[in-house]
Design a protein around this motif. Structure first.
Motif, PDB file in Angstrom:
ATOM      1  N   ARG A   1      -5.154 -10.850   3.969  1.00 59.33           N
ATOM      2  CA  ARG A   1      -5.091  -9.961   5.142  1.00 59.33           C
ATOM      3  C   ARG A   1      -6.389  -9.157   5.150  1.00 59.33           C
ATOM      4  O   ARG A   1      -6.517  -8.127   4.518  1.00 59.33           O
TER       5      ARG A   1
ATOM      6  N   THR B   1       0.896  -1.161   0.000  1.00 59.10           N
ATOM      7  CA  THR B   1       0.000   0.000   0.000  1.00 59.10           C
ATOM      8  C   THR B   1       0.936   1.212   0.000  1.00 59.10           C
ATOM      9  O   THR B   1       1.863   1.253   0.824  1.00 59.10           O
TER      10      THR B   1
ATOM     11  N   HIS C   1       1.026   7.294   2.388  1.00 51.08           N
ATOM     12  CA  HIS C   1       0.047   8.386   2.258  1.00 51.08           C
ATOM     13  C   HIS C   1      -0.417   8.813   3.633  1.00 51.08           C
ATOM     14  O   HIS C   1      -0.157   8.126   4.627  1.00 51.08           O
TER      15      HIS C   1
HETATM   16  O1  LIG Z   1      -5.024  -1.650   4.632  1.00 48.79           O
HETATM   17  C1  LIG Z   1      -4.184  -1.021   3.990  1.00 48.79           C
HETATM   18  O2  LIG Z   1      -3.210  -1.546   3.443  1.00 48.79           O
HETATM   19  C2  LIG Z   1      -4.324   0.469   3.890  1.00 48.79           C
HETATM   20  C3  LIG Z   1      -5.378   1.021   4.772  1.00 48.79           C
HETATM   21  C4  LIG Z   1      -5.286   2.495   4.970  1.00 48.79           C
HETATM   22  O3  LIG Z   1      -4.478   3.175   4.413  1.00 48.79           O
HETATM   23  C5  LIG Z   1      -6.241   3.120   5.874  1.00 48.79           C
HETATM   24  O4  LIG Z   1      -7.132   2.434   6.424  1.00 48.79           O
HETATM   25  O5  LIG Z   1      -6.127   4.356   6.078  1.00 48.79           O
END
Ligand SMILES: O=C(O)CCC(=O)C(=O)O
Length: 331
Positions: free
Chosen positions: A279, A177, A180
């Motif tokens: 996951r 991911t 960010h």
């Molecule tokens: O579960 C993920 O890999 C990213 C989740 C995420 O960025 C969030 O929930 O803010």
């Protein structure tokens, strides 16, 4: 979204112009979003996971009464969250409540995508949202007083509303991911926003647990990195700046029942899922009641009107789909 609004128009090119609204669904949004991650995927065999623990599964009523109870926080925990922008709390759920949640999420994912997210390496990041509207069991988890109370206490606000729930299944073999912060995503005019990230299985490092850069203000180090809507530049540049500044990163496993809470200015990422199990996570976002929608949501906000029907830019963010989750008797 201050960061994007501050960019000089001379810096905006076709790859960095995100001003248009998102015009596809939220699954398409996630497919796009994970394509922005810099991946050096390790090929080869997926790591075999242990069987899920054999624990008693509570009834619906038992889950409801478990989640109606508050989870008292210490002052140190609140101070930690406010300084670092995240906290991981153990035993927010009993092991049985989590395994019951997992079974329900797997059923919903199977129905929606016509694939068993736990069978084989499908390599995709699957998402579902607004499950709580039709699913009474999911409603118990998403609108739970316990999660509402923890969120309100961590933010230090009297009342929180639900922005949305998000079922996130990073399938076996799926990559990273990208780095960010959620200020890029939620079109709200407040920083009093927190996401409860609830893994629905024990989540070892090899499965790609959510990982947090800290303290909270490290986001300032990457304010000058320009977000690009294609390619992996943004993710790579953020990694480079964090490494150069020796930014601390918390990447630790989650036990069954452990939940992390992250602030919308906290930078986070997650590694590849190198195991043979999906996951699966329920991620619920809550915000200070009284917040408004910003005047100019961008494509990075995804299909936000689905989460706040009939609410326009500039309006109070308080549609019937944004109930107050804490305190319990507020409307
Ligand atoms: O579960 C993920 O890999 C990213 C989740 C995420 O960025 C969030 O929930 O803010």
């Amino acid at each position: 979204m201050k960061f994007f609004r501050d960019k000089l128009s001379s810096e905006i090119s076709d790859t960095t112009d995100i001003s248009k609204p998102w015009d596809k669904d939220n699954q398409a949004w996630w497919d796009w979003y994970v394509s922005l991650a810099d991946n050096k995927k390790t090929k080869g065999n997926l790591i075999k996971t242990k069987p899920l623990p054999d624990v008693a599964i509570p009834s619906d009523d038992e889950v409801e009464s478990e989640l109606a109870k508050t989870y008292p926080l210490t002052n140190d925990q609140i101070v930690f969250f406010q300084k670092n922008g995240f906290i991981k709390l153990k035993n927010v759920f009993s092991p049985g409540a989590i395994l019951k949640l997992r079974a329900e999420l797997i059923n919903l994912l199977k129905e929606e995508f016509d694939v068993d997210p736990d069978k084989g390496a499908h390599d995709r990041f699957l998402s579902l949202e607004m499950t709580w509207i039709e699913n009474t069991l999911l409603r118990t988890y998403v609108l739970s007083p316990r999660l509402g109370q923890i969120s309100a206490n961590l933010l230090g606000v009297p009342a929180v509303r639900l922005y949305h729930d998000n079922v996130l299944a990073k399938q076996a073999g799926c990559g990273r991911t990208p780095w960010h912060f959620d200020d890029q995503h939620f079109p709200l005019d407040t920083n009093d926003v927190v996401t409860a990230w609830i893994p629905a299985q024990p989540t070892p490092i090899e499965m790609g647990p959510l990982s947090f850069a800290y303290p909270l203000d490290v986001h300032k180090l990457v304010n000058a990195v320009i977000f690009e809507k294609t390619g992996t530049n943004y993710d790579r540049e953020v990694s480079k700046v964090f490494a150069k500044n020796r930014v601390a990163i918390n990447e630790t496993p989650f036990e069954l029942g452990e939940v992390s809470f992250h602030h919308n200015l906290n930078f986070h990422t997650a590694s590849q899922n190198s195991t043979d199990r999906s996951r699966v996570v329920l991620a619920n976002t809550y915000y200070r009641s009284g917040a408004r929608v910003i005047n100019s949501p961008t494509m990075v906000s995804g299909d936000w009107q689905k989460f706040m029907p009939d609410v326009k830019p500039g309006d109070l963010a308080a549609s019937p789909l944004n109930p107050i989750c804490w305190p319990v008797n507020d409307k």
